[in-house]
Scaffold this motif. Structure first.
Motif, mmCIF file in Angstrom:
data_model
loop_
_atom_site.group_PDB
_atom_site.id
_atom_site.type_symbol
_atom_site.label_atom_id
_atom_site.label_comp_id
_atom_site.label_asym_id
_atom_site.label_seq_id
_atom_site.Cartn_x
_atom_site.Cartn_y
_atom_site.Cartn_z
ATOM 1 N N ASP A 1 49.880 33.052 43.891
ATOM 2 C CA ASP A 1 49.053 34.211 43.609
ATOM 3 C C ASP A 1 49.441 35.025 44.996
ATOM 4 O O ASP A 1 48.298 34.667 45.688
ATOM 5 C CB ASP A 1 47.750 33.829 43.036
ATOM 6 C CG ASP A 1 47.047 35.146 42.352
ATOM 7 O OD1 ASP A 1 46.608 35.981 43.222
ATOM 8 O OD2 ASP A 1 46.957 35.232 40.865
ATOM 9 N N GLY B 1 48.549 41.403 45.351
ATOM 10 C CA GLY B 1 46.944 41.419 44.190
ATOM 11 C C GLY B 1 47.054 42.705 44.245
ATOM 12 O O GLY B 1 45.185 43.155 44.699
ATOM 13 N N VAL B 2 48.250 43.476 44.784
ATOM 14 C CA VAL B 2 47.515 44.890 44.286
ATOM 15 C C VAL B 2 47.010 45.510 43.125
ATOM 16 O O VAL B 2 46.868 45.241 42.040
ATOM 17 C CB VAL B 2 48.776 45.833 45.360
ATOM 18 C CG1 VAL B 2 49.005 45.381 46.776
ATOM 19 C CG2 VAL B 2 49.489 45.790 44.465
ATOM 20 N N ASN B 3 46.094 47.014 43.518
ATOM 21 C CA ASN B 3 45.574 47.643 41.952
ATOM 22 C C ASN B 3 46.411 49.471 42.480
ATOM 23 O O ASN B 3 47.200 49.826 42.989
ATOM 24 C CB ASN B 3 43.777 47.755 42.668
ATOM 25 C CG ASN B 3 43.661 46.514 42.778
ATOM 26 O OD1 ASN B 3 43.734 45.541 42.543
ATOM 27 N ND2 ASN B 3 43.290 46.194 44.050
ATOM 28 N N HIS C 1 48.917 39.358 40.707
ATOM 29 C CA HIS C 1 48.152 39.216 39.907
ATOM 30 C C HIS C 1 47.905 41.286 39.603
ATOM 31 O O HIS C 1 46.792 41.589 40.434
ATOM 32 C CB HIS C 1 47.785 39.210 39.952
ATOM 33 C CG HIS C 1 45.862 38.892 38.794
ATOM 34 N ND1 HIS C 1 46.053 37.848 38.035
ATOM 35 C CD2 HIS C 1 44.792 39.089 38.960
ATOM 36 C CE1 HIS C 1 45.028 37.180 37.061
ATOM 37 N NE2 HIS C 1 44.588 38.416 37.415
ATOM 38 N N GLY D 1 46.274 44.601 39.366
ATOM 39 C CA GLY D 1 44.918 44.857 39.329
ATOM 40 C C GLY D 1 45.026 46.366 37.966
ATOM 41 O O GLY D 1 45.065 47.586 38.890
ATOM 42 N N TYR E 1 37.411 39.951 35.516
ATOM 43 C CA TYR E 1 38.155 39.685 36.196
ATOM 44 C C TYR E 1 38.325 38.673 35.523
ATOM 45 O O TYR E 1 39.348 37.397 35.753
ATOM 46 C CB TYR E 1 37.030 39.966 37.451
ATOM 47 C CG TYR E 1 38.311 39.906 38.637
ATOM 48 C CD1 TYR E 1 39.903 40.208 38.413
ATOM 49 C CD2 TYR E 1 37.919 39.066 40.154
ATOM 50 C CE1 TYR E 1 40.279 39.828 39.704
ATOM 51 C CE2 TYR E 1 38.724 38.999 40.926
ATOM 52 C CZ TYR E 1 39.475 39.754 40.738
ATOM 53 O OH TYR E 1 40.631 39.349 41.918
ATOM 54 N N ASP F 1 41.105 35.734 34.749
ATOM 55 C CA ASP F 1 41.816 34.461 35.734
ATOM 56 C C ASP F 1 41.946 33.250 34.653
ATOM 57 O O ASP F 1 42.905 32.658 35.214
ATOM 58 C CB ASP F 1 41.089 34.678 36.637
ATOM 59 C CG ASP F 1 42.118 35.464 37.989
ATOM 60 O OD1 ASP F 1 42.684 34.939 38.086
ATOM 61 O OD2 ASP F 1 40.931 36.090 39.045
ATOM 62 N N TYR G 1 46.235 30.826 45.422
ATOM 63 C CA TYR G 1 45.799 31.713 45.247
ATOM 64 C C TYR G 1 45.208 32.201 46.957
ATOM 65 O O TYR G 1 44.762 32.084 47.186
ATOM 66 C CB TYR G 1 43.988 31.645 44.232
ATOM 67 C CG TYR G 1 44.474 31.476 43.039
ATOM 68 C CD1 TYR G 1 44.257 30.654 42.948
ATOM 69 C CD2 TYR G 1 44.512 33.137 42.816
ATOM 70 C CE1 TYR G 1 45.094 29.949 41.738
ATOM 71 C CE2 TYR G 1 44.600 32.371 40.741
ATOM 72 C CZ TYR G 1 45.198 31.469 40.294
ATOM 73 O OH TYR G 1 45.256 31.326 38.984
ATOM 74 N N VAL H 1 43.758 35.079 48.442
ATOM 75 C CA VAL H 1 43.072 36.253 48.270
ATOM 76 C C VAL H 1 41.561 35.238 49.360
ATOM 77 O O VAL H 1 41.340 35.131 48.840
ATOM 78 C CB VAL H 1 42.192 35.926 47.151
ATOM 79 C CG1 VAL H 1 41.990 37.222 46.283
ATOM 80 C CG2 VAL H 1 42.999 35.606 46.073
ATOM 81 N N GLN I 1 35.988 36.559 47.449
ATOM 82 C CA GLN I 1 36.005 36.200 46.469
ATOM 83 C C GLN I 1 35.587 34.073 45.975
ATOM 84 O O GLN I 1 36.245 34.183 44.956
ATOM 85 C CB GLN I 1 37.550 36.817 45.460
ATOM 86 C CG GLN I 1 37.477 38.076 45.327
ATOM 87 C CD GLN I 1 38.537 38.881 44.775
ATOM 88 O OE1 GLN I 1 39.004 38.039 43.893
ATOM 89 N NE2 GLN I 1 38.912 40.261 44.612
ATOM 90 N N HIS J 1 33.967 33.759 42.825
ATOM 91 C CA HIS J 1 34.661 33.587 41.919
ATOM 92 C C HIS J 1 35.704 33.045 41.099
ATOM 93 O O HIS J 1 35.779 32.439 40.395
ATOM 94 C CB HIS J 1 35.458 35.237 41.301
ATOM 95 C CG HIS J 1 36.255 35.440 40.572
ATOM 96 N ND1 HIS J 1 36.754 35.643 39.534
ATOM 97 C CD2 HIS J 1 37.885 35.579 40.995
ATOM 98 C CE1 HIS J 1 37.713 36.097 39.374
ATOM 99 N NE2 HIS J 1 38.163 35.313 39.693
ATOM 100 N N PHE J 2 36.433 32.662 42.228
ATOM 101 C CA PHE J 2 37.276 31.299 42.000
ATOM 102 C C PHE J 2 36.781 29.757 41.942
ATOM 103 O O PHE J 2 37.875 28.683 41.075
ATOM 104 C CB PHE J 2 38.327 31.105 43.269
ATOM 105 C CG PHE J 2 39.442 32.230 43.324
ATOM 106 C CD1 PHE J 2 40.460 32.249 42.423
ATOM 107 C CD2 PHE J 2 39.536 33.801 43.949
ATOM 108 C CE1 PHE J 2 41.092 33.124 41.954
ATOM 109 C CE2 PHE J 2 40.395 34.978 43.803
ATOM 110 C CZ PHE J 2 41.100 34.006 42.551
HETATM 111 N N1 ARG Z 1 43.293 43.165 42.785
HETATM 112 C C1 ARG Z 1 42.286 41.945 43.040
HETATM 113 C C2 ARG Z 1 41.954 42.396 44.111
HETATM 114 O O1 ARG Z 1 41.797 43.688 44.804
HETATM 115 C C3 ARG Z 1 42.907 40.894 43.591
HETATM 116 C C4 ARG Z 1 43.970 39.736 42.425
HETATM 117 C C5 ARG Z 1 43.792 38.455 42.712
HETATM 118 N N2 ARG Z 1 44.023 37.733 42.161
HETATM 119 C C6 ARG Z 1 43.789 36.765 41.266
HETATM 120 N N3 ARG Z 1 44.441 36.237 40.257
HETATM 121 N N4 ARG Z 1 42.571 36.646 41.046
HETATM 122 O O2 ARG Z 1 40.654 42.322 44.684
#
Ligand code: ARG
Length: 635
Positions: A137, A140-142, A177, A179, A366, A370, A388, A390, A394, A397-398
């Protein structure tokens, strides 16, 4: 394959003398103490004092208690059993030192033999017979937002991890992934639709900088959690005409934001029900975001292509099913109208905070996405390992989604079998020289494209200074590679969990532990090869003779490559590969200083040294490529 005689005692073919010695001493421990219960680590390490040998075996101290003998007696017993004659110089009377360290000096011929066997095209890395799949992973842009320095680390680290696994022969699936779903996305989509209606925006000419601006505007318009907004929410029943008269503007603003939010919620419902007009606008924003992301990644030399996108939206239709499944199996429970999974029992992961998977208003989170993501990655993509890359923020979260998946079995293949290994390759922040999150002077996020431009410009200046004779036309391509090397290597070479300070001056320097230094080391090997070839010498045919300490140290450094790659993959820690390359460049540099190459005393020595150069060059190239760093032939 290395020659039989040298690998006889290790379970897997290895060119690494440390691994060979470990195999030999493991066997010796078993032979000396057949009744020993449990495993015994042979504890082979590089010798602390290179004058006493190349390696040391430190097993005797730990074994001493377990077998009830003094460490020196244990050392003697191991030496009586161990078979080393093909690998090591005969052990002298001082082989056992201090409390029971065993000093080991490799035979130069053994190192040469291993190095020649390593030089077999795949640089000591065999293709696995049954390759496994890792899902990485990354990025992970939005949606709608421009890529900034915050996305740098996930992209660079993720790409390096993916490349190392590929190099080791794994099947690799990169997953971006994106967003692209949920309320914030509905906000910008709705905003854009209104702008189009008002004739202020046009889908056909829309650019990411426009959507980025609209995203921020939409966020601001829907901002109800202002101080006064929070008060109004809490005491809405008491908003009297008197209050209204006292705070007219503030209350009007709150009302407007509430209305905008209601509007955004309506857009969200339209998105969720795949309303054609809404989806058309949304899809355009998706396309623009993905194209810009691909462009940025290409510029950065990171392999993140449009086909690697698996956005949050791609899981939208699975979320209700996930929640229902977890509810029906008694794993999730309803709590205050919301749905949560408790994780506090030790067998569930011992995490005090439950994982929220559906809000009381019915919205998914979110985390829910996942969960669906892990299930797909294991069951559809066949991942036996999920990494991941990231942000460390987070981590909770993970930890939660991994724990829920383990409870629910989503991390195991549908047909049963071992659960996938899930790793949050967490990384720290990029800081400015003021030790605060890296921002522009005006407090904006630094755009990735601007970073690359500046690193390239500074590299060009450095190259002109170092190479006044270089043709101006050659500079841009080299400067781009050096700039990318500078940015990436800085990011990859620090232990990823740590924050680091972004300093152009430091990262672009040609000396020290930097990307440009490593590229320079590589370019030097290439320049030597050009000279040697011009003089009619072969780079590859010499028999290796490792008489000098610097030659032997260089060969030993080279032989550590497979292990460095494996450790990098296992821990998803590219800094391990960086450290290896830096050590290798250092060993090459002392070899280059201490051992004349083209001017070697005789033909055989020159041929051997040229081959060492060539091998170093190929390992540097291979390792840098695994880090995603572009190569240059001169700089
Ligand atoms: N888009 C998310 C962010 O900007 C990161 C995604 C990370 N990957 C995932 N599978 N949650 O924080």
């Amino acid at each position: 394959m290395p020659p039989e005689s040298l690998i006889g005692s290790t379970p897997t073919a290895s060119f690494d003398p440390a691994a060979l010695l470990a195999g030999r001493f493991t066997a010796a421990i078993r032979a000396a103490y057949p009744d020993l219960v449990g495993d015994a680590d042979p504890l082979i390490a590089p010798n602390k004092n290179p004058k006493l040998g190349d390696f040391q075996c430190n097993a005797a101290m730990g074994l001493s208690k377990r077998v009830g003998k003094s460490p020196r007696d244990v050392a003697a017993a191991l030496l009586a059993q161990v078979k080393l004659d093909d690998l090591c110089e005969p052990l002298g009377p001082n082989a056992v030192a201090g409390p029971g360290f065993i000093n080991l000096t490799l035979k130069a011929t053994a190192i040469a033999e291993l190095t020649a066997a390593f030089d077999n095209g795949s640089l000591g890395i065999p293709k696995p017979a049954n390759p496994q799949t890792v899902v990485v992973d990354l990025c992970g842009v939005n949606l709608a937002k421009e890529m900034h320095v915050g996305h740098l680390r996930s992209t660079i680290i993720g790409d390096a991890v993916a490349r190392v696994f590929e190099r080791l022969g794994w099947n690799v699936s990169r997953q971006n992934h994106l967003g692209d779903w949920g309320l914030p996305i509905a906000m910008v989509t709705g905003k854009l639709m209104r702008e189009i209606d008002a004739g202020r925006a046009d889908l056909s000419t829309l650019r990411l900088s426009d959507t980025d601006r609209l995203y921020k505007l939409a966020q601001a318009e829907c901002k109800t959690d202002t101080p006064i907004g929070t008060v109004v929410k809490k005491y809405s029943a008491q908003v009297t005409p008197k209050l209204l008269a006292e705070w007219p503007d503030e209350l009007a603003a709150v009302e407007k934001a509430e209305a905008a939010l209601t509007e955004a919620r309506k857009t969200l419902v339209k998105l969720q029900s795949k309303d054609t007009a809404t989806m058309k606008v949304w899809q355009r924003v998706v396309d623009i975001t993905i194209a810009a992301c691909a462009e940025n990644c290409k510029n950065l030399g990171a392999i993140v292509l449009p086909e690697h996108t698996a956005g949050e939206s791609s899981y939208a239709d699975e979320l209700a099913g996930v929640v229902d499944d977890l509810l029906s199996r008694g794993i999730a429970e309803v709590n205050d109208g919301a749905v949560i999974v408790k994780l506090d029992k030790p067998e569930w992961g011992g995490i005090p905070e439950p994982c929220l998977i559906r809000k009381s208003d019915g919205g998914f989170l979110y985390a829910t996405t996942d969960l669906a993501g892990i299930r797909r990655r294991v069951r559809k993509l066949g991942g036996s390992r999920l990494v991941y890359c990231v942000d460390a923020r987070q981590s909770l979260h993970f930890a939660q989604v991994f724990a829920v998946c383990n409870r629910a079995g989503y991390s195991s293949p549908a047909a049963g079998g071992a659960p996938a290994t899930m790793i949050h390759a967490a990384f720290g922040m990029v800081l400015g020289e003021d030790n605060r999150p890296f921002k522009t002077r005006s407090g904006e996020n630094v755009k990735l494209a601007d970073l690359i431009t500046e690193a390239t410009e500074r590299s060009a200046a450095e190259i002109r200074k170092k190479n006044p004779e270089m043709a101006e036309g050659d500079i841009p391509a080299i400067a781009h590679a050096v700039g990318i090397a500078a940015i990436k290597y800085t990011d990859l070479s620090v232990e990823r969990i740590k924050d680091y300070v972004f300093s152009f001056d430091r990262m672009v320097a040609f000396e020290g532990n930097t990307g440009p230094y490593l590229l320079y080391a590589y370019a030097r090997t290439r320049s030597l090869a050009r000279k040697a070839t011009e003089a009619g010498h072969s780079m590859t045919s010499g028999a290796l003779v490792l008489g000098e300490a610097a030659e032997r140290a260089l060969a030993l450094a080279i032989l550590r490559y497979p292990e460095a790659l494996r450790q990098t993959a296992d821990n998803a820690e590219p800094h391990r590969l960086c450290q290896f390359l830096y050590d290798l460049a250092g060993a090459y540099s002392s070899f280059y200083t201490n051992c004349p190459i083209l001017q070697a005393p005789d033909e055989a020595t020159r041929a051997s040294r040229l081959r060492l150069c060539d091998l170093t060059s190929r390992v540097l190239a291979d390792g840098l490529t695994c880090l995603g760093i572009p190569l240059v032939e001169r700089m």
